[in-house]
Scaffold this motif. Structure first.
Motif, mmCIF file in Angstrom:
data_model
loop_
_atom_site.group_PDB
_atom_site.id
_atom_site.type_symbol
_atom_site.label_atom_id
_atom_site.label_comp_id
_atom_site.label_asym_id
_atom_site.label_seq_id
_atom_site.Cartn_x
_atom_site.Cartn_y
_atom_site.Cartn_z
ATOM 1 N N ALA A 448 70.256 80.958 164.356
ATOM 2 C CA ALA A 448 69.113 80.181 164.081
ATOM 3 C C ALA A 448 67.921 80.391 165.209
ATOM 4 O O ALA A 448 68.557 80.305 166.514
ATOM 5 C CB ALA A 448 69.347 78.967 163.781
ATOM 6 N N HIS A 449 66.650 80.346 164.695
ATOM 7 C CA HIS A 449 65.893 80.546 165.773
ATOM 8 C C HIS A 449 64.769 79.624 165.698
ATOM 9 O O HIS A 449 63.973 79.553 164.346
ATOM 10 C CB HIS A 449 65.192 81.871 166.147
ATOM 11 N N PRO A 450 64.294 78.669 166.567
ATOM 12 C CA PRO A 450 63.057 77.532 166.160
ATOM 13 C C PRO A 450 61.765 78.354 166.576
ATOM 14 O O PRO A 450 61.662 78.759 167.885
ATOM 15 C CB PRO A 450 63.470 76.568 167.000
ATOM 16 N N HIS A 513 56.424 82.140 169.943
ATOM 17 C CA HIS A 513 57.882 82.514 170.537
ATOM 18 C C HIS A 513 59.043 81.804 170.071
ATOM 19 O O HIS A 513 58.835 80.763 169.371
ATOM 20 C CB HIS A 513 57.713 82.526 172.282
ATOM 21 N N CYS A 514 60.157 82.104 170.394
ATOM 22 C CA CYS A 514 61.242 81.241 169.914
ATOM 23 C C CYS A 514 61.522 80.310 170.853
ATOM 24 O O CYS A 514 61.118 80.641 172.166
ATOM 25 C CB CYS A 514 62.427 82.289 170.010
ATOM 26 N N HIS A 515 61.818 78.808 170.747
ATOM 27 C CA HIS A 515 61.779 78.040 171.567
ATOM 28 C C HIS A 515 63.346 77.548 171.972
ATOM 29 O O HIS A 515 63.627 76.892 172.738
ATOM 30 C CB HIS A 515 61.202 76.635 170.995
ATOM 31 N N ILE A 516 64.238 78.693 171.751
ATOM 32 C CA ILE A 516 65.415 78.741 172.433
ATOM 33 C C ILE A 516 65.070 79.172 173.885
ATOM 34 O O ILE A 516 64.471 80.586 173.918
ATOM 35 C CB ILE A 516 66.459 79.462 171.690
ATOM 36 N N LEU A 517 64.805 78.627 174.952
ATOM 37 C CA LEU A 517 64.125 79.016 176.006
ATOM 38 C C LEU A 517 64.850 80.280 176.851
ATOM 39 O O LEU A 517 64.041 81.144 177.292
ATOM 40 C CB LEU A 517 64.012 77.738 177.035
ATOM 41 N N GLU A 518 65.966 80.373 176.656
ATOM 42 C CA GLU A 518 66.798 81.746 177.073
ATOM 43 C C GLU A 518 66.239 82.982 176.322
ATOM 44 O O GLU A 518 66.155 84.234 176.837
ATOM 45 C CB GLU A 518 68.261 81.668 177.068
ATOM 46 N N HIS A 519 65.854 82.578 174.928
ATOM 47 C CA HIS A 519 65.365 83.709 174.063
ATOM 48 C C HIS A 519 64.031 84.392 174.510
ATOM 49 O O HIS A 519 63.682 85.310 174.825
ATOM 50 C CB HIS A 519 65.434 83.417 172.627
ATOM 51 N N GLU A 520 63.105 82.821 174.989
ATOM 52 C CA GLU A 520 61.716 83.256 175.114
ATOM 53 C C GLU A 520 61.857 83.865 176.640
ATOM 54 O O GLU A 520 61.016 84.918 176.721
ATOM 55 C CB GLU A 520 61.194 81.959 175.475
ATOM 56 N N GLY A 523 62.231 87.757 176.562
ATOM 57 C CA GLY A 523 61.295 88.531 175.735
ATOM 58 C C GLY A 523 61.005 88.195 174.517
ATOM 59 O O GLY A 523 60.149 88.976 173.697
ATOM 60 N N MET A 524 61.595 87.187 173.819
ATOM 61 C CA MET A 524 61.373 86.954 172.378
ATOM 62 C C MET A 524 60.100 85.776 172.151
ATOM 63 O O MET A 524 60.123 84.734 171.923
ATOM 64 C CB MET A 524 62.609 86.071 172.052
ATOM 65 N N MET A 525 58.955 86.558 172.859
ATOM 66 C CA MET A 525 57.714 85.848 172.788
ATOM 67 C C MET A 525 56.707 87.022 172.802
ATOM 68 O O MET A 525 57.051 88.141 173.194
ATOM 69 C CB MET A 525 57.672 85.269 174.298
HETATM 70 CU CU CU Z 1 65.567 82.612 169.296
#
Ligand code: CU
Ligand code: C2O
Ligand code: CU
Length: 532
Positions: A448-450, A513-520, A523-525
């Motif tokens: 899941a991604h916020p 961006h994704c608010h899973i900060l490790e994803h952000e 580069g998930m931004m």
């Molecule tokens: Cu994510």
């Protein structure tokens, strides 16, 4: 004009250092996970240097005071390292913010009671706000973002405005948001996660006439709670090791920076504001006695009328406001707020910590410790929602569609974050209403991604779930908060959503961006560019 200058200036100076870690990820795939798990920089370590010659307009040259018509407020904010007692024994090294009012009513900045988090900055709609932010971290660059606030590009805390230690950045914006619970946190490129973990998170509470005229609990009866999870190493220091693929999961829940959090309350009704300030963990909040959660507000403020839900889901970055009448409970009652069971969250990765995301555990305790002679009734109507209309969307027949994909790391719009890069389908015209669609269809690698947008608040109008993922989705979806304005929205595995959004005249680069900060951070931004 100005955006273009920045774009071309930057494209001549590709940042090799920032690119290489993502390039590694791109080629590495899952095999690199254990290596990456050890890559999180220790707090205070000068591993990550700010980009060289960032195309930053250092706003120091702008004066703090400028003649404005209407109410105004000026605030000094800084961030710095310190130590605080969290667990018995050794104090914990943290980094935190502090602020004070330099022009205006001094009570507009308040401490989070007894907490190293915060402070709370209180603003009114319409107010011209100047915030002079000084970076007093010893080694790291940083920048502050006002999550949920719709401010001009230069005041939005984009990572390309990061400042070095001892530098100052001046934010100037007019508050155009509705009354609501907004928050602020660091937003430097690639180190947002570790800086938030280190303790940097505060609240920005906006009020307006409409809210002030409602009979809602105020003062001591209007209480904010920032929920986070942490892992501690020996000597009580924060463990920064996380797995980028799923994000950071701690094994202790902290509320307002404390473990085993208790709030003593009177036997009357309360307005409870919850902020999920965790890096990756989503909470499915419910009362231990099974009484309904009464939702009165979301990310963008109060909803039209209170709604009873069996539980409310709050993903990283999201806020909810809950009404609770403790006059139903005798003095002496200890009522727990819990995380309730859910599934389908991290398919195949559910055992990511000792405190499994979808297991039942305690968040905090409300202890009714005194009788109250007065009480307030829950208003039937709180506001009139200004619903955006599908037929007003300029792209109603062709929604802007952004997929979540996996390519050695999580991506949005099939591309890693580029400091000022935008793709053709990321250019928006000012003063338009649009439909955006996000899809979380990533097959076997499903989590899941916020998803969070900087800029305007939006309204979720449609959710669709792929059949194989319905079972897990059913354990979550009754707690969605799509009844109100939102800036962060959770997509379960196999889910897609559409929302309506209205852009105003602010032009420039804004993030999503994704608010899973490790994803952000990995580069998930992406940027979107508002340009006429
Ligand atoms: Cu994510
Ligand atoms: Cu709360 Cu761009 O983030
Ligand atoms: Cu934001």
């Amino acid at each position: 004009m100005e955006e273009k200058e920045e774009l071309s200036e930057k494209s001549e100076q590709p940042d090799i250092q920032l690119f290489s870690r993502r390039a590694l990820l791109r080629s590495a795939g899952l095999g690199a996970l254990s290596y990456l798990a050890n890559m999180a920089p220790a707090i205070g370590s000068p591993i990550l240097k700010p980009p060289k010659n960032p195309p930053v307009q250092r706003l120091g040259r702008e004066g703090i005071q400028s003649p404005v018509a209407g109410p105004s407020i000026g605030i000094d904010l800084e961030c710095f390292p310190t130590t605080v007692p969290i667990l018995p024994g050794q104090e914990t090294q943290v980094q935190t913010y502090d602020a004070r009012v330099v022009t205006g009513d001094p009570t507009r900045v308040q401490d989070m009671p007894g907490s190293y988090l915060g402070p709370i900055i209180k603003l009114n709609k319409g107010e011209f706000t100047t915030i002079r932010f000084k970076n007093r971290l010893p080694y790291e660059h940083t920048i502050v973002h006002w999550h949920g606030m719709y401010v001009p590009e230069k005041a939005d805390g984009h990572p390309r405005y990061s400042i070095f230690p001892d530098e100052t950045f001046i934010y100037r914006f007019r508050v155009i948001n509705r009354a609501g619970t907004y928050w602020f946190h660091p937003h430097p490129d690639m180190t947002t996660g570790t800086q938030v973990l280190s303790g940097m998170a505060g609240l920005m509470l906006v009020s307006d006439h409409e809210e002030q005229n409602l009979p809602l609990p105020r003062g001591d009866y209007d209480v904010p709670f920032i929920i986070q999870d942490r892992k501690f190493l020996f000597e009580n220091q924060i463990d920064y090791g996380g797995i980028p693929f799923i994000g950071y999961y701690g094994d202790r829940i902290l509320v307002n920076g404390k473990v085993n959090y208790e709030h003593a309350c009177a036997s009357r009704s309360y307005r409870l504001r919850f902020v999920n300030g965790s890096n990756a963990r989503t909470y499915k909040l419910g009362w231990e006695d099974g009484s309904p959660m009464i939702l009165i507000g979301t990310d963008g403020g109060l909803i039209e009328r209170p709604i009873e839900k069996p539980y409310v889901v709050i993903a990283p970055g999201e806020r909810i406001e809950i009404w609770k009448d403790f006059s139903d409970y005798p003095v002496g009652t200890e009522l727990k707020l819990k995380n309730l069971e859910y599934s389908g969250w991290l398919l195949g990765f559910d055992e990511q910590s000792e405190l499994t995301a979808g297991s039942e555990y305690e968040i905090m305790t409300f202890r009714v410790d005194r009788k109250s002679n007065e009480n307030q009734d829950l208003p039937e109507q709180l506001t009139k929602m200004n619903w955006l209309r599908w037929e007003d969307a300029v792209n109603r027949d062709n929604p802007r569609s952004i997929p979540i994909t996996w390519q050695g790391m999580w991506l949005l719009n099939e591309e890693f974050f580029e400091m000022d890069g935008v793709k053709q389908n990321e250019i928006v015209r000012p003063n338009t209403t649009e439909v955006w669609e996000f899809t979380n269809h990533t097959g076997d690698l499903a989590i899941a991604h916020p998803i969070h947008l900087h800029g305007p608040q939006f309204q979720v109008v449609e959710r669709t779930i792929q059949e194989p993922y319905r079972k897990g989705w059913e354990t979550i979806r009754h707690g969605y908060t799509d009844e109100g304005w939102k800036d962060t929205v959770l997509l379960m595995p196999g889910e897609s959503i559409k929302f309506l959004i209205r852009f105003n005249s602010y032009t420039g680069l804004f993030l999503y961006h994704c608010h899973i900060l490790e994803h952000e951070d990995e580069g998930m931004m992406r940027n979107y560019l508002v340009r006429s």
